[in-house]
Design a protein around this motif. Structure first.
Motif, PDB file in Angstrom:
ATOM      1  N   UNK A  88       0.829  -1.203   0.000  1.00 57.76           N
ATOM      2  CA  UNK A  88       0.000   0.000   0.000  1.00 57.76           C
ATOM      3  C   UNK A  88       0.867   1.258   0.000  1.00 57.76           C
ATOM      4  N   UNK A  89       0.282   2.328  -0.475  1.00 50.60           N
ATOM      5  CA  UNK A  89       0.994   3.603  -0.596  1.00 50.60           C
ATOM      6  C   UNK A  89       1.096   4.308   0.750  1.00 50.60           C
ATOM      7  N   UNK A  90       1.971   5.313   0.810  1.00 51.55           N
ATOM      8  CA  UNK A  90       2.074   6.138   2.016  1.00 51.55           C
ATOM      9  C   UNK A  90       0.736   6.797   2.323  1.00 51.55           C
ATOM     10  N   UNK A  91       0.048   7.242   1.275  1.00 48.20           N
ATOM     11  CA  UNK A  91      -1.251   7.884   1.456  1.00 48.20           C
ATOM     12  C   UNK A  91      -2.231   6.940   2.133  1.00 48.20           C
ATOM     13  N   UNK A  92      -2.263   5.685   1.685  1.00 45.33           N
ATOM     14  CA  UNK A  92      -3.225   4.761   2.273  1.00 45.33           C
ATOM     15  C   UNK A  92      -2.803   4.336   3.679  1.00 45.33           C
ATOM     16  N   UNK A  93      -1.507   4.320   3.961  1.00 47.39           N
ATOM     17  CA  UNK A  93      -1.056   4.066   5.331  1.00 47.39           C
ATOM     18  C   UNK A  93      -1.631   5.126   6.274  1.00 47.39           C
ATOM     19  N   UNK A  94      -1.487   6.386   5.884  1.00 48.70           N
ATOM     20  CA  UNK A  94      -1.998   7.471   6.720  1.00 48.70           C
ATOM     21  C   UNK A  94      -3.511   7.415   6.861  1.00 48.70           C
ATOM     22  N   UNK A  95      -4.192   7.177   5.756  1.00 44.80           N
ATOM     23  CA  UNK A  95      -5.651   7.119   5.809  1.00 44.80           C
ATOM     24  C   UNK A  95      -6.131   5.921   6.622  1.00 44.80           C
ATOM     25  N   UNK A  96      -5.385   4.829   6.600  1.00 45.26           N
ATOM     26  CA  UNK A  96      -5.730   3.660   7.411  1.00 45.26           C
ATOM     27  C   UNK A  96      -5.618   3.986   8.893  1.00 45.26           C
ATOM     28  N   UNK A  97      -4.538   4.695   9.258  1.00 42.27           N
ATOM     29  CA  UNK A  97      -4.379   5.110  10.654  1.00 42.27           C
ATOM     30  C   UNK A  97      -5.534   6.019  11.069  1.00 42.27           C
ATOM     31  N   UNK A  98      -5.890   6.958  10.192  1.00 41.66           N
ATOM     32  CA  UNK A  98      -6.968   7.886  10.520  1.00 41.66           C
ATOM     33  C   UNK A  98      -8.299   7.158  10.689  1.00 41.66           C
ATOM     34  N   UNK A  99      -8.562   6.197   9.827  1.00 40.06           N
ATOM     35  CA  UNK A  99      -9.798   5.421   9.967  1.00 40.06           C
ATOM     36  C   UNK A  99      -9.845   4.683  11.296  1.00 40.06           C
ATOM     37  N   UNK A 100      -8.733   4.071  11.669  1.00 36.29           N
ATOM     38  CA  UNK A 100      -8.690   3.348  12.939  1.00 36.29           C
ATOM     39  C   UNK A 100      -8.893   4.298  14.121  1.00 36.29           C
ATOM     40  N   UNK A 101      -8.181   5.414  14.094  1.00 29.82           N
ATOM     41  CA  UNK A 101      -8.304   6.386  15.187  1.00 29.82           C
ATOM     42  C   UNK A 101      -9.746   6.864  15.322  1.00 29.82           C
TER      43      UNK A 101
END
Length: 213
Positions: A88-101
């Protein structure tokens, strides 16, 4: 000790607003976000262990992952396998963290109210849960600021419906309530570890894109 020494997740050298981050570098902001995620995961481990010791006999711990006790974030499009995470891309890593939070903010507030109804819930457990709940909101702000800095995105709307991820029962019986609270703590601990892992992978990629696992 952790509850009193955690670094403030703000965008200036002095306490300030997170809505803009003009005075802090991307690298330093990422370090602070990671530091927050590390502390949240560590305290979530302590809370889960404390809850187990106080309220969960060993046989019930073994049943906690059976049907009916699924994690509330199970349906989110979050990568889980090592191969998925590596691709996965850096963008999706960040968005995944945001979704979890974002998916855990409401359940942790709910958990505070249920712990207040326990006759013998230790004050340390209640305080840790409250601390994590507050720090999770700060982590959300930090991740949003990081998305704006790293991806140059002014706004970000999650692609899932936050409403309905967490369902409230009106009056569950005591055993069901205890098991549900234990499941929440256990699942949050797992997801907090994911948040920390994703953020550290992102930091590694900033330094050495091709040698991060």
């Amino acid at each position: 000790y952790i509850l009193t020494v955690s670094m403030p997740l703000d965008c200036k050298e002095e306490p300030g607003s997170l809505t803009r981050c003009p005075s802090i570098s991307q690298e330093k902001l990422l370090d602070r976000v990671i530091h927050h995620a590390e502390l949240i995961y560590r305290v979530s481990e302590e809370s889960c262990s404390l809850f187990e010791e106080m309220f969960i006999p060993l046989p019930l711990r073994l049943q906690s992952n059976q049907a009916g006790f699924a994690c509330i974030t199970k349906t989110l499009p979050i990568p889980s396998s090592k191969s998925e995470i590596e691709q996965i891309s850096d963008k999706w890593l960040l968005h995944s963290v945001l979704m979890l939070v974002q998916s855990w903010i409401e359940p942790l507030v709910y958990l505070q109210t249920t712990l207040d109804r326990y006759d013998n819930a230790p004050e340390m457990l209640v305080n840790k849960t409250k601390w994590v709940s507050e720090k999770l909101v700060s982590l959300e702000q930090g991740v949003v600021a990081l998305i704006k800095k790293m991806l140059d995105e002014g706004t970000f709307t999650t692609t899932y419906n936050e409403q309905g991820l967490f369902q409230y029962d009106t009056l569950p019986d005591m055993l069901e309530s205890v098991m549900r609270d234990y499941t929440l703590l256990s699942c949050f601990k797992k997801d907090a570890h994911k948040m920390e892992t994703f953020l550290k992978l992102l930091k590694c990629r900033q330094a050495d894109k091709y040698n991060c696992a």
